[in-house]
Design an enzyme around this catalytic site. Sequence first.
Site, short mmCIF file in Angstrom:
data_model
loop_
_atom_site.label_atom_id
_atom_site.label_comp_id
_atom_site.label_asym_id
_atom_site.label_seq_id
_atom_site.Cartn_x
_atom_site.Cartn_y
_atom_site.Cartn_z
N ARG A 36 -88.72 54.26 30.45
CA ARG A 36 -89.25 54.53 29.11
C ARG A 36 -90.71 54.98 29.16
O ARG A 36 -91.14 55.77 28.33
CB ARG A 36 -89.11 53.29 28.23
CG ARG A 36 -87.69 53.13 27.73
CD ARG A 36 -87.52 51.97 26.78
NE ARG A 36 -86.36 52.18 25.94
CZ ARG A 36 -85.71 51.20 25.31
NH1 ARG A 36 -86.11 49.95 25.42
NH2 ARG A 36 -84.66 51.48 24.55
N LYS A 197 -66.17 45.96 21.62
CA LYS A 197 -65.55 45.64 20.33
C LYS A 197 -65.48 46.80 19.34
O LYS A 197 -66.41 47.60 19.25
CB LYS A 197 -66.34 44.51 19.66
CG LYS A 197 -66.22 43.20 20.40
CD LYS A 197 -67.11 42.16 19.73
CE LYS A 197 -66.87 40.79 20.36
NZ LYS A 197 -67.75 39.79 19.72
N GLY A 354 -77.04 51.31 25.69
CA GLY A 354 -77.60 50.52 26.79
C GLY A 354 -76.66 50.41 27.98
O GLY A 354 -77.00 50.78 29.11
N GLY A 377 -79.44 51.50 19.64
CA GLY A 377 -79.12 51.41 18.21
C GLY A 377 -79.37 52.70 17.45
O GLY A 377 -78.55 53.12 16.63
P1 ADP Z 1 -73.14 50.22 24.85
O1 ADP Z 1 -74.20 49.20 25.16
O2 ADP Z 1 -73.22 51.40 25.77
O3 ADP Z 1 -73.09 50.61 23.41
P2 ADP Z 1 -71.11 48.18 24.57
O4 ADP Z 1 -72.17 47.13 24.55
O5 ADP Z 1 -70.40 48.46 23.31
O6 ADP Z 1 -71.69 49.55 25.18
O7 ADP Z 1 -69.96 47.77 25.61
C1 ADP Z 1 -70.22 47.41 26.95
C2 ADP Z 1 -69.44 46.20 27.36
O8 ADP Z 1 -68.06 46.34 27.13
C3 ADP Z 1 -69.61 45.93 28.82
O9 ADP Z 1 -70.26 44.70 28.98
C4 ADP Z 1 -68.18 45.91 29.37
O10 ADP Z 1 -67.97 44.91 30.34
C5 ADP Z 1 -67.38 45.60 28.13
N1 ADP Z 1 -65.98 45.99 28.29
C6 ADP Z 1 -65.48 47.21 28.45
N2 ADP Z 1 -64.14 47.18 28.60
C7 ADP Z 1 -63.77 45.88 28.56
C8 ADP Z 1 -62.52 45.19 28.65
N3 ADP Z 1 -61.38 45.84 28.84
N4 ADP Z 1 -62.53 43.85 28.55
C9 ADP Z 1 -63.70 43.19 28.36
N5 ADP Z 1 -64.92 43.77 28.27
C10 ADP Z 1 -64.94 45.11 28.36
#
Ligand code: ADP
Length: 397
Positions: A36, A197, A354, A377
Amino acid sequence: MTWKTLDDLDLSGKHVLVRVDINVPVEGGKVTDDTRIRRIAPTVADILQAGGTPILLAHFGRPKGKVVPEMSLRPLVPALETAFGAPVTFCADCRGPAAQAAVDSLAQGTVLLLENTRFHPGEEQNDPELAAGMAALGDIYCNDAFSAAHRAHASTEALARLMPACAGRLMQAELEALESALGKPQRPVVAVVGGAKVSTKLELLGNLVAKVDHLVIGGGMANTFLAAQGISVGKSLCEHDMTGTASEILTKAAATGCAILLPVDVVVAREFKAGAANETVPADACPEDAMILDAGPQTVAQISKVLEGAKTLIWNGPMGAFEIEPFDAATNAAARKAADLTRAGSLISVAGGGDTVAALNKAGAAVDFTYISTAGGAFLEWMEGKALPGVAVLSGG
Ligand code: ADP
Ligand code: MG
């Protein structure tokens, strides 16, 4: 939207208040990842080059309106000096007599770093009085913190209303990359959305199905979509209370002509740990005592085919539990495919989030992407179609 840039203002002899995001990881008083900081260096360099003096405003952590010594920005000074190649002085407040004295004694060719804006409760309240206190220190406002632009805070919003305002180089790059990827994109457009999620990305999914030609759904959230179709997902991460919402998204996609790609095969395991015994099964055959931790090779082949036919890719969220091997396989393979196509010139690829950035770095794919947003975000809210207060105010909004 139009906004001024550093090129539109006369910076010579001016004190330029630059809102930056230098919320970097620090361990034992040392910066462990200076990404950053390096990203704001062009803005600082251009201001110095034009004869202006950069005065940096930034937050660090979540001190919640109180002075928390562990969240001081002071330890960042050496890393800033290295990145800028210029002397950086520090002042322990971002407004008031001490800050004014620091500004008055600034030599040309140097940079001033002001203390954590969030030490004042007015920062997160978008307090006009705090903003006025900061405005008194400079002549021009420059926002280079796209990643903080989804928050209407004193240093990102109210302050921009009080003085001539412009976007810094990083802000400009982020906005231009996002505009070209989603504003008037080259079609077909593919969105890859994964992560844990559905609930955290509901608005994103809703906005994307109206805008993109293909939506690839992976990661934990794909389980909720499988469950919505009556498929048993065993012990997988799944938001059973969101299956109705997932169905609505599928219905909307059918109406807008957005093709949805869900996993057709999945990698399942009984334990959530590195090297856990695993097997690949059809997406509708997850054993009752197992959980889905990654997409399978057939799914990856389908994603690759969609990417091959696409002109633009927007990616947020890993395809599986990428932190633990071997459940990073689908994410790695899809990321490398996107990287190859980008390098070959057939795909414009933009990614943010992230965990997404961490996953693409781990796959060795990030360097080849057209643009990687450092914002989490703000990147998501922009993709959701929301106006970001810190951006809107630069465009006179
Ligand atoms: P970002 O930070 O890029 O927006 P998220 O925080 O939404 O992404 O999602 C990342 C998380 O999702 C990771 O910690 C990953 O382990 C989890 N994840 C992905 N697929 C699965 C799965 N099938 N079961 C459990 N956790 C999962
Ligand atoms: Mg995350």
